[in-house]
Design a protein around this motif. Structure first.
Motif, PDB file in Angstrom:
ATOM      1  N   ILE A   1      -0.850  52.970 100.555  1.00  0.00           N
ATOM      2  CA  ILE A   1      -1.079  51.636 101.127  1.00  0.00           C
ATOM      3  C   ILE A   1      -0.368  50.588 100.291  1.00  0.00           C
ATOM      4  CG2 ILE A   1      -2.844  49.874 101.537  1.00  0.00           C
ATOM      5  CD1 ILE A   1      -4.736  52.183 102.328  1.00  0.00           C
ATOM      6  N   PHE A   2      -0.478  50.692  98.936  1.00  0.00           N
ATOM      7  CA  PHE A   2       0.131  49.699  98.055  1.00  0.00           C
ATOM      8  C   PHE A   2       1.637  49.657  98.208  1.00  0.00           C
ATOM      9  CE2 PHE A   2      -3.025  47.586  95.888  1.00  0.00           C
ATOM     10  CZ  PHE A   2      -4.027  48.425  95.455  1.00  0.00           C
ATOM     11  N   THR A   3       2.229  50.809  98.475  1.00  0.00           N
ATOM     12  CA  THR A   3       3.688  50.864  98.478  1.00  0.00           C
ATOM     13  C   THR A   3       4.289  50.692  99.863  1.00  0.00           C
ATOM     14  OG1 THR A   3       3.568  53.260  98.603  1.00  0.00           O
ATOM     15  CG2 THR A   3       3.784  52.299  96.431  1.00  0.00           C
ATOM     16  N   ASN A   4       3.523  51.011 100.912  1.00  0.00           N
ATOM     17  CA  ASN A   4       4.111  51.061 102.256  1.00  0.00           C
ATOM     18  C   ASN A   4       3.543  50.070 103.273  1.00  0.00           C
ATOM     19  OD1 ASN A   4       5.861  53.280 101.666  1.00  0.00           O
ATOM     20  ND2 ASN A   4       4.063  54.612 101.706  1.00  0.00           N
ATOM     21  N   ILE A   5       2.413  49.482 102.981  1.00  0.00           N
ATOM     22  CA  ILE A   5       1.783  48.594 103.965  1.00  0.00           C
ATOM     23  C   ILE A   5       2.100  47.156 103.619  1.00  0.00           C
ATOM     24  CG2 ILE A   5      -0.379  47.803 104.990  1.00  0.00           C
ATOM     25  CD1 ILE A   5      -1.518  50.531 104.603  1.00  0.00           C
ATOM     26  N   SER A   6       2.723  46.452 104.478  1.00  0.00           N
ATOM     27  CA  SER A   6       3.063  45.059 104.259  1.00  0.00           C
ATOM     28  C   SER A   6       1.985  44.169 104.837  1.00  0.00           C
ATOM     29  CB  SER A   6       4.403  44.741 104.922  1.00  0.00           C
ATOM     30  OG  SER A   6       4.266  44.850 106.329  1.00  0.00           O
ATOM     31  N   GLN A   7       2.135  42.886 104.587  1.00  0.00           N
ATOM     32  CA  GLN A   7       1.183  41.923 105.140  1.00  0.00           C
ATOM     33  C   GLN A   7       1.203  41.978 106.665  1.00  0.00           C
ATOM     34  OE1 GLN A   7      -1.069  40.330 103.830  1.00  0.00           O
ATOM     35  NE2 GLN A   7      -0.549  39.499 101.785  1.00  0.00           N
TER      36      GLN A   7
ATOM     37  N   ALA B   1      -7.683  46.662 115.286  1.00  0.00           N
ATOM     38  CA  ALA B   1      -8.837  47.454 114.849  1.00  0.00           C
ATOM     39  C   ALA B   1     -10.030  46.612 114.456  1.00  0.00           C
ATOM     40  CB  ALA B   1      -8.436  48.331 113.664  1.00  0.00           C
ATOM     41  N   GLY B   2      -9.813  45.297 114.363  1.00  0.00           N
ATOM     42  CA  GLY B   2     -10.935  44.446 113.985  1.00  0.00           C
ATOM     43  C   GLY B   2     -11.114  44.425 112.486  1.00  0.00           C
ATOM     44  N   PRO B   3     -11.895  43.535 111.978  1.00  0.00           N
ATOM     45  CA  PRO B   3     -12.110  43.448 110.527  1.00  0.00           C
ATOM     46  C   PRO B   3     -12.691  44.731 109.957  1.00  0.00           C
ATOM     47  CG  PRO B   3     -13.532  41.913 111.740  1.00  0.00           C
ATOM     48  CD  PRO B   3     -12.742  42.633 112.757  1.00  0.00           C
ATOM     49  N   ASP B   4     -12.174  45.062 108.770  1.00  0.00           N
ATOM     50  CA  ASP B   4     -12.665  46.263 108.083  1.00  0.00           C
ATOM     51  C   ASP B   4     -12.808  45.924 106.602  1.00  0.00           C
ATOM     52  OD1 ASP B   4     -12.641  48.777 106.569  1.00  0.00           O
ATOM     53  OD2 ASP B   4     -12.256  49.692 108.521  1.00  0.00           O
ATOM     54  N   PRO B   5     -13.954  46.140 106.030  1.00  0.00           N
ATOM     55  CA  PRO B   5     -14.178  45.800 104.606  1.00  0.00           C
ATOM     56  C   PRO B   5     -13.193  46.501 103.670  1.00  0.00           C
ATOM     57  CG  PRO B   5     -16.247  46.273 105.693  1.00  0.00           C
ATOM     58  CD  PRO B   5     -15.181  46.652 106.666  1.00  0.00           C
ATOM     59  N   ARG B   6     -12.857  47.714 103.994  1.00  0.00           N
ATOM     60  CA  ARG B   6     -11.935  48.449 103.115  1.00  0.00           C
ATOM     61  C   ARG B   6     -10.539  47.841 103.140  1.00  0.00           C
ATOM     62  NH1 ARG B   6     -12.673  54.323 105.411  1.00  0.00           N
ATOM     63  NH2 ARG B   6     -12.704  53.073 107.314  1.00  0.00           N
ATOM     64  N   LEU B   7     -10.108  47.414 104.357  1.00  0.00           N
ATOM     65  CA  LEU B   7      -8.805  46.794 104.467  1.00  0.00           C
ATOM     66  C   LEU B   7      -8.752  45.490 103.665  1.00  0.00           C
ATOM     67  CD1 LEU B   7      -6.038  46.967 105.782  1.00  0.00           C
ATOM     68  CD2 LEU B   7      -6.941  45.691 107.727  1.00  0.00           C
ATOM     69  N   LYS B   8      -9.832  44.732 103.759  1.00  0.00           N
ATOM     70  CA  LYS B   8      -9.903  43.487 103.006  1.00  0.00           C
ATOM     71  C   LYS B   8      -9.882  43.745 101.499  1.00  0.00           C
ATOM     72  CE  LYS B   8     -12.499  39.196 102.770  1.00  0.00           C
ATOM     73  NZ  LYS B   8     -13.684  38.447 103.255  1.00  0.00           N
ATOM     74  N   SER B   9     -10.554  44.823 101.130  1.00  0.00           N
ATOM     75  CA  SER B   9     -10.581  45.193  99.720  1.00  0.00           C
ATOM     76  C   SER B   9      -9.196  45.584  99.221  1.00  0.00           C
ATOM     77  CB  SER B   9     -11.567  46.339  99.495  1.00  0.00           C
ATOM     78  OG  SER B   9     -11.517  46.783  98.152  1.00  0.00           O
TER      79      SER B   9
ATOM     80  N   GLU C   1      -6.356  44.635 100.576  1.00  0.00           N
ATOM     81  CA  GLU C   1      -5.540  43.427 100.538  1.00  0.00           C
ATOM     82  C   GLU C   1      -5.779  42.654  99.239  1.00  0.00           C
ATOM     83  OE1 GLU C   1      -6.634  41.693 104.459  1.00  0.00           O
ATOM     84  OE2 GLU C   1      -4.508  41.229 104.499  1.00  0.00           O
ATOM     85  N   GLY C   2      -7.010  42.573  98.842  1.00  0.00           N
ATOM     86  CA  GLY C   2      -7.359  41.881  97.600  1.00  0.00           C
ATOM     87  C   GLY C   2      -6.775  42.577  96.379  1.00  0.00           C
ATOM     88  N   ALA C   3      -6.838  43.925  96.413  1.00  0.00           N
ATOM     89  CA  ALA C   3      -6.281  44.702  95.303  1.00  0.00           C
ATOM     90  C   ALA C   3      -4.778  44.514  95.207  1.00  0.00           C
ATOM     91  CB  ALA C   3      -6.629  46.184  95.470  1.00  0.00           C
ATOM     92  N   LEU C   4      -4.114  44.507  96.401  1.00  0.00           N
ATOM     93  CA  LEU C   4      -2.676  44.314  96.420  1.00  0.00           C
ATOM     94  C   LEU C   4      -2.291  42.939  95.881  1.00  0.00           C
ATOM     95  CD1 LEU C   4       0.108  45.348  97.177  1.00  0.00           C
ATOM     96  CD2 LEU C   4      -0.246  44.479  99.488  1.00  0.00           C
ATOM     97  N   GLN C   5      -3.043  41.923  96.267  1.00  0.00           N
ATOM     98  CA  GLN C   5      -2.768  40.572  95.786  1.00  0.00           C
ATOM     99  C   GLN C   5      -2.997  40.467  94.275  1.00  0.00           C
ATOM    100  OE1 GLN C   5      -1.436  38.067  97.641  1.00  0.00           O
ATOM    101  NE2 GLN C   5      -1.205  37.097  95.612  1.00  0.00           N
ATOM    102  N   ALA C   6      -4.030  41.177  93.833  1.00  0.00           N
ATOM    103  CA  ALA C   6      -4.301  41.190  92.395  1.00  0.00           C
ATOM    104  C   ALA C   6      -3.155  41.837  91.622  1.00  0.00           C
ATOM    105  CB  ALA C   6      -5.609  41.920  92.106  1.00  0.00           C
ATOM    106  N   GLU C   7      -2.606  42.924  92.211  1.00  0.00           N
ATOM    107  CA  GLU C   7      -1.467  43.587  91.583  1.00  0.00           C
ATOM    108  C   GLU C   7      -0.269  42.641  91.515  1.00  0.00           C
ATOM    109  OE1 GLU C   7      -0.974  46.463  90.214  1.00  0.00           O
ATOM    110  OE2 GLU C   7      -2.916  47.384  90.541  1.00  0.00           O
ATOM    111  N   ARG C   8      -0.060  41.898  92.639  1.00  0.00           N
ATOM    112  CA  ARG C   8       1.051  40.952  92.661  1.00  0.00           C
ATOM    113  C   ARG C   8       0.857  39.852  91.609  1.00  0.00           C
ATOM    114  NH1 ARG C   8       0.913  40.670  99.137  1.00  0.00           N
ATOM    115  NH2 ARG C   8       2.403  42.355  99.594  1.00  0.00           N
TER     116      ARG C   8
END
Length: 334
Positions: A21-27, A37-45, A47-54
């Motif tokens: 996900i970190f390497t292949n999934i874009s915004q 698919a609607g909101p998903d807590p894991r997806l939000k998590s 996204e947050g992790a990816l932003q933190a990495e950035r």
């Protein structure tokens, strides 16, 4: 269709790992998944992790850039500091003692240092003799003690105040392969002075404990008298080179150049006889030499010092007659 997309999305999410996900999934991909698919807590998590990495990567880039800039500044400061402690002639400064600084120089760079204008006359034969003696020295590529120079504060003009014969010996040693001209093995102290008068006083202070001649002391002799004596003795040495010795303790009938200069000055020959130039002094000296040459052996023996043996005295007299040079037989002629 919407149900199929949702089902496919769920299967897709289950297959993906965190690293993928970190390497292949874009915004954009995250946006599409949220839309279908609607909101998903894991997806939000994620996204947050990816932003933190950035954010962390950006922080690291900023820190790296800051460290690089600091390193460049330190290198630049080191270069400036080294430049401020290095002199193209004197070499690297190794100590700042306030009134004087210590430098470590090479014979090669010191070739360019000028001599103090009032320095005693340089005798190359003396420098050669010093260099020759180093062959049997326990320390062959350097000398005890240090050279002394001055630097005027306003003009930054430098000059060698003491040690010219040692420096001359160094030059002969490099020619003979006894030392490396590029090796920084010459210690030189440099006094920061205001003017030439301070250089005069420092020279006198340095040489009080050394056998410097009165004729070479600044202010001790009229410059015209000094020039007259220097020029006359230089001519004598050129004419009677075999009768001049490097050592001030040479035996009769030889003379030492600086001692002869000193004797002429101390006896005030120029003043007493009214001799105003080299020619007049040379005529006076050669007249004395001719009169001494006319003496018989018996006359010379009557003037012989009691402590000298007759045999040694007559041998010296024989050599004086051979070279027609009697000035070193005694000092009565002064």
């Amino acid at each position: 269709m919407r149900r199929m997309l949702r089902s496919s999305s769920l299967r897709f999410r289950r297959r993906l790992t965190t690293s993928t996900i970190f390497t292949n999934i874009s915004q954009t991909t995250f946006g599409a998944l949220r839309e279908f698919a609607g909101p998903d807590p894991r997806l939000k998590s994620l996204e947050g992790a990816l932003q933190a990495e950035r954010d962390e990567a950006n922080a690291l880039r900023s820190e790296i850039e800051s460290i690089r800039l600091e390193q460049e500044q330190q290198e630049e400061a080191a270069k400036k500091a080294e430049a401020s402690t290095y002199d193209p002639i004197l070499g690297k400064m190794i100590a700042d003692l306030g009134d004087k600084k210590l430098y470590l120089a090479s014979v090669e760079t010191l070739q360019e240092i000028p001599m103090w204008e009032k320095q005693r006359a340089f005798r190359d034969e003396r420098a050669k003799a010093i260099a020759s003696d180093k062959k049997n020295s326990v320390v062959k590529n350097t000398f005890p003690g240090i050279l002394t120079a001055y630097r005027f504060k306003q003009t930054q003009k430098i000059g060698l105040l003491d040690g010219q014969h040692r420096l001359g010996a160094f030059k002969h040693m490099t020619k003979n392969g006894l030392c490396d001209p590029k090796e920084k093995n010459v210690l030189i102290e440099v006094f920061e002075l205001n003017d030439g008068k301070q250089a005069d006083r420092l020279f006198i202070e340095i040489n009080k404990a050394e056998p410097v001649k009165s004729i070479d002391m600044p202010g001790e002799v009229n410059p015209n008298v000094k020039a007259t004596i220097d020029e006359a003795v230089d001519e004598l040495k050129e004419t009677y080179s075999e009768m001049f010795k490097v050592s001030s303790k040479c035996l009769a009938p030889h003379v030492h150049q600086d001692t002869l200069r000193e004797d002429l000055f101390e006896a005030d020959v120029c003043g007493r006889q009214g001799l105003r130039d080299k020619g007049a002094l040379m005529r006076y000296i050669m007249d004395k030499n001719e009169k001494m040459g006319a003496k018989t052996d018996e006359e010379w023996l009557r003037q012989k010092a009691k402590r000298k043996s007759e045999k040694a005295f007559l041998k010296a007299l024989e050599k004086a007659r051979k070279h027609n040079f009697f000035l070193g037989m005694n000092k009565d002629w002064f």
